[in-house]
Motif scaffolding. Structure first.
Motif, short mmCIF file in Angstrom:
data_model
loop_
_atom_site.label_atom_id
_atom_site.label_comp_id
_atom_site.label_asym_id
_atom_site.label_seq_id
_atom_site.Cartn_x
_atom_site.Cartn_y
_atom_site.Cartn_z
N TRP A 159 0.82 -1.21 0.00
CA TRP A 159 0.00 0.00 0.00
C TRP A 159 0.85 1.27 0.00
N GLU A 225 -8.38 1.35 0.59
CA GLU A 225 -8.72 -0.07 0.54
C GLU A 225 -9.76 -0.38 1.60
N TRP A 268 -14.40 -9.95 -4.62
CA TRP A 268 -13.62 -9.62 -3.43
C TRP A 268 -13.84 -10.65 -2.32
N HIS A 275 -8.04 -7.27 -3.11
CA HIS A 275 -8.27 -6.01 -2.39
C HIS A 275 -9.44 -5.29 -3.06
N TRP A 304 -2.07 -5.87 -6.88
CA TRP A 304 -2.75 -4.58 -7.04
C TRP A 304 -3.10 -4.29 -8.49
#
Length: 396
Positions: A159, A225, A268, A275, A304
């Motif tokens: 992140w 997120e 998800w 994420h 990601w």
């Protein structure tokens, strides 16, 4: 090895003085020139994790030589194509992208919260004039180069890096005369030893979203997120990672959000490695409550990289083990009923490759549109996986 011209000096990326020269150029606001072509291609310098990096200018990827790491496949293969020159306009002098928005950055009265990015209609708008909230998230992700992947990056993207890349991309975008970064809030990775510093920076940034005594309330944009959803009186709260307070959304908007993003939410919940990314306009009331005004969502995998469905995830998983670079194309404001190249392989030889996944419900119009897209880019080699016909074909 990449070569640049900075000022009057020619430098190689591997030279010992490269970082120090980038630091000097960053302070002096000099623009590096990539020597992959003649004349050289302008780029810009970004600061990430204490290091300086040379990044390509927005939408300049096609100007680089295909063998250059900064080369980018044609944006017409994704949903970005219809937005260029309309909702997104590039300043030729500065390289900044000026964005026209299809959502409000202020609130007057008690207008109901909306899910902002309702699924586009099947009617194709050839020249969209404004950018939806979902399209802005896609453009941020794409400009931040978070759609690109190679196995060499395994374990290096968390992140913190995602946040730095997005903020650097936002500094290259102009919204209503100011950088998007001025109104964009992305939570910092929480570190206990810097708890007070993080809180102070967060408070300073969020000052622009706090309610004033009179006039329309200013809104900010958040990208974060999702950690979980939980019910509250007359609505839901969205808990996001690295943020000590929730976002509150009213019940009607929550129901619309579930209807619009049912596929994303199902994806998800099906895989703990995925994420869920939320983008929202929000304000903070005089009571200190952060309330969502408009919201959109996107699912990304463990690297990601955005993913639309399980077939794309299978393809991305296969590509993630390769040393060659892959680039995920994004839909922006196109509906699911319109084709895009799911992924491109810009470093493939003898020519870059565009990978298409044909869904089981694809009709004649879908196939025609895909074939026209392929014919319009003869420099790209097509690879097609028709899901209804069976397993994934061998990769090129």
């Amino acid at each position: 090895m990449k070569q640049f011209v900075i000022g009057n000096q020619a430098l190689e990326e591997s030279s010992p003085e490269f970082q120090s020269e980038l630091a000097r150029a960053y302070e002096q606001k000099l623009r590096p020139l990539c020597r992959c072509r003649e004349p050289p291609v302008p780029m810009y310098i970004a600061r990430m994790d204490g290091q300086f990096l040379v990044k390509r200018m927005p939408l300049s990827g096609r100007q680089h030589d295909p063998v250059c790491p900064s080369y980018d496949p044609p944006y017409e293969l994704s949903g970005l194509g219809p937005l260029i020159g309309n909702a997104i306009q590039i300043d030729a002098a500065t390289g900044a992208a000026m964005l026209k928005l299809d959502f409000s950055l202020s609130k007057r009265g008690n207008r109901a919260t909306s899910d902002a990015s309702s699924e586009p209609t099947e009617t194709v708008r050839s020249q969209p004039k404004r950018l939806s909230l979902r399209a802005m998230l896609h453009y941020l992700w794409d400009t931040a180069e978070l759609t690109e992947w190679t196995s060499l990056w395994a374990g290096r993207r968390g992140w913190g890096r995602v946040r730095s890349s997005l903020m650097n991309a936002a500094r290259q975008m102009i919204v209503r005369g100011s950088p998007l970064s001025d109104i964009l809030f992305i939570p910092e990775v929480f570190h206990l030893e810097d708890k007070e510093g993080i809180a102070a920076r967060r408070a300073a940034t969020l000052g622009g979203a706090r309610a004033e005594t009179s006039g329309p309330r200013k809104l900010m944009v958040m990208v974060a997120e999702v950690k979980e959803f939980s019910p509250v009186r007359d609505g839901q709260k969205i808990l996001v990672r690295h943020l000590p307070f929730p976002l509150v959304i009213d019940e009607r908007a929550w129901k619309r959000l579930n209807g619009r993003y049912d596929i994303e939410l199902e994806l998800w919940r099906s895989n703990t490695d995925f994420h869920l990314i939320v983008i929202a306009t929000f304000g903070i009331s005089s009571a200190g409550i952060a309330s969502v005004e408009e919201v959109a969502m996107m699912v990304v995998n463990e690297n990601w990289i955005p993913v639309e469905n399980i077939h794309e995830q299978r393809l991305l998983e296969r590509l993630s083990r390769l040393r060659r670079k892959s680039k995920k194309a994004l839909r922006f404001d196109l509906s699911r009923g319109q084709p895009i190249a799911s992924v491109t392989l810009p470093e493939a030889t003898p020519a870059p490759v565009a990978l298409f996944i044909v869904p089981t419900n694809a009709d004649e119009h879908w196939e025609t549109a895909m074939n026209e897209m392929i014919a319009a880019r003869p420099e790209m080699t097509p690879w097609i996986w028709r899901v209804a016909e069976g397993e994934m074909p061998r990769l090129p």
